[in-house]
Design a protein around this motif. Structure first.
Motif, mmCIF file in Angstrom:
data_model
loop_
_atom_site.group_PDB
_atom_site.id
_atom_site.type_symbol
_atom_site.label_atom_id
_atom_site.label_comp_id
_atom_site.label_asym_id
_atom_site.label_seq_id
_atom_site.Cartn_x
_atom_site.Cartn_y
_atom_site.Cartn_z
ATOM 1 N N MET A 59 -31.975 -8.768 -9.038
ATOM 2 C CA MET A 59 -31.769 -9.158 -7.641
ATOM 3 C C MET A 59 -33.074 -9.071 -6.853
ATOM 4 N N LYS A 60 -33.894 -8.079 -7.157
ATOM 5 C CA LYS A 60 -35.184 -7.952 -6.488
ATOM 6 C C LYS A 60 -36.077 -9.150 -6.837
ATOM 7 N N ILE A 61 -36.065 -9.567 -8.091
ATOM 8 C CA ILE A 61 -36.853 -10.734 -8.521
ATOM 9 C C ILE A 61 -36.350 -11.995 -7.819
ATOM 10 N N VAL A 62 -35.031 -12.157 -7.727
ATOM 11 C CA VAL A 62 -34.451 -13.320 -7.048
ATOM 12 C C VAL A 62 -34.863 -13.323 -5.576
ATOM 13 N N LYS A 63 -34.827 -12.180 -4.927
ATOM 14 C CA LYS A 63 -35.217 -12.079 -3.524
ATOM 15 C C LYS A 63 -36.690 -12.444 -3.341
ATOM 16 N N ILE A 64 -37.534 -11.999 -4.257
ATOM 17 C CA ILE A 64 -38.969 -12.321 -4.181
ATOM 18 C C ILE A 64 -39.171 -13.828 -4.344
ATOM 19 N N ILE A 65 -38.497 -14.411 -5.319
ATOM 20 C CA ILE A 65 -38.620 -15.856 -5.546
ATOM 21 C C ILE A 65 -38.123 -16.638 -4.331
ATOM 22 N N LEU A 66 -36.983 -16.236 -3.795
ATOM 23 C CA LEU A 66 -36.458 -16.902 -2.596
ATOM 24 C C LEU A 66 -37.419 -16.743 -1.415
ATOM 25 N N GLY A 67 -38.012 -15.581 -1.281
ATOM 26 C CA GLY A 67 -38.990 -15.350 -0.217
ATOM 27 C C GLY A 67 -40.192 -16.272 -0.354
ATOM 28 N N ILE A 68 -40.667 -16.439 -1.581
ATOM 29 C CA ILE A 68 -41.802 -17.333 -1.837
ATOM 30 C C ILE A 68 -41.420 -18.773 -1.510
ATOM 31 N N VAL A 69 -40.231 -19.212 -1.944
ATOM 32 C CA VAL A 69 -39.766 -20.574 -1.674
ATOM 33 C C VAL A 69 -39.653 -20.810 -0.169
ATOM 34 N N VAL A 70 -39.093 -19.868 0.547
ATOM 35 C CA VAL A 70 -38.950 -19.996 2.002
ATOM 36 C C VAL A 70 -40.327 -20.064 2.662
ATOM 37 N N ALA A 71 -41.249 -19.192 2.241
ATOM 38 C CA ALA A 71 -42.591 -19.178 2.826
ATOM 39 C C ALA A 71 -43.315 -20.503 2.565
ATOM 40 N N LEU A 72 -43.207 -21.025 1.337
ATOM 41 C CA LEU A 72 -43.841 -22.311 1.016
ATOM 42 C C LEU A 72 -43.206 -23.451 1.809
ATOM 43 N N SER A 73 -41.906 -23.411 1.986
ATOM 44 C CA SER A 73 -41.219 -24.442 2.773
ATOM 45 C C SER A 73 -41.672 -24.414 4.228
#
Length: 185
Positions: free
Chosen positions: A12-26
């Motif tokens: 879940m921590k990895i998923v949150k990090i990936i989602l955070g990166i995707v949101v930041a890039l968007s």
């Protein structure tokens, strides 16, 4: 005791990090479209031929595909005697897709300047060409380009493709130089 085991918590921590990166890039991508509304860049070439000859060849529509190979056809829509205000429909091959561009002549001063406006494929582009005789009798051809988009998403992409657009325009000028210098017109 936790509802999730340590392995699940790590996933879940990895998923949150990936989602955070995707949101930041968007956010960064869309911010480009907000802050960068247009691009301007320049290109230049010196041609070892006299200016009147260079200008004549540059404005010969029948020779245009010799230095811009993507051009498939040019159709005159409105042709004015003073050239300024003339409009053309240009069909180009863009990586296997045909795109029709509207070209309008914004300014035309014989042996000095040609300013063109292009509209097509979601882009609005102004190419401002100036012609000068250099001290040794050659012709200096300069281009200042301004590019905008007519839609937000494409506008967000413009800063990412600026280098490619500038490189392509410089290549066209280099092609034109080779064509004119090898021409006997």
């Amino acid at each position: 005791m936790s509802k999730y085991n340590k392995a699940d918590q790590k996933k879940m921590k990895i998923v949150k990090i990936i989602l955070g990166i995707v949101v930041a890039l968007s956010i960064a991508f869309f911010a480009l479209g907000i802050f960068v509304r247009e691009l301007t860049y320049s290109s230049e070439v010196t041609i070892n031929k006299p200016l009147p000859e260079v200008f004549k060849i540059f404005n010969n529509d029948e020779k245009l595909s010799e230095w811009i190979p993507e051009i498939k056809s040019i159709k005159s829509v409105v042709k004015t005697e003073e050239v300024k205000g003339s409009t053309y429909m240009i069909t180009v091959n863009n990586q296997g897709n045909e795109i029709v561009l509207e070209e309008k002549v914004l300014d035309f001063v014989n042996n000095e300047r040609v300013k063109l406006f292009f509209n097509g494929g979601g882009m609005l582009k102004i190419d401002d060409y100036t012609f000068e005789t250099s001290s040794n009798g050659n012709t200096k051809l300069s281009l200042i380009t301004n590019v905008k988009s007519d839609n937000f998403i494409l506008g967000c992409m413009l800063p990412l493709v600026k280098g490619k657009l500038a490189e392509q325009d410089q290549q066209y000028l280099n092609n034109f130089k080779r064509f004119v210098e090898s021409s006997n017109d």
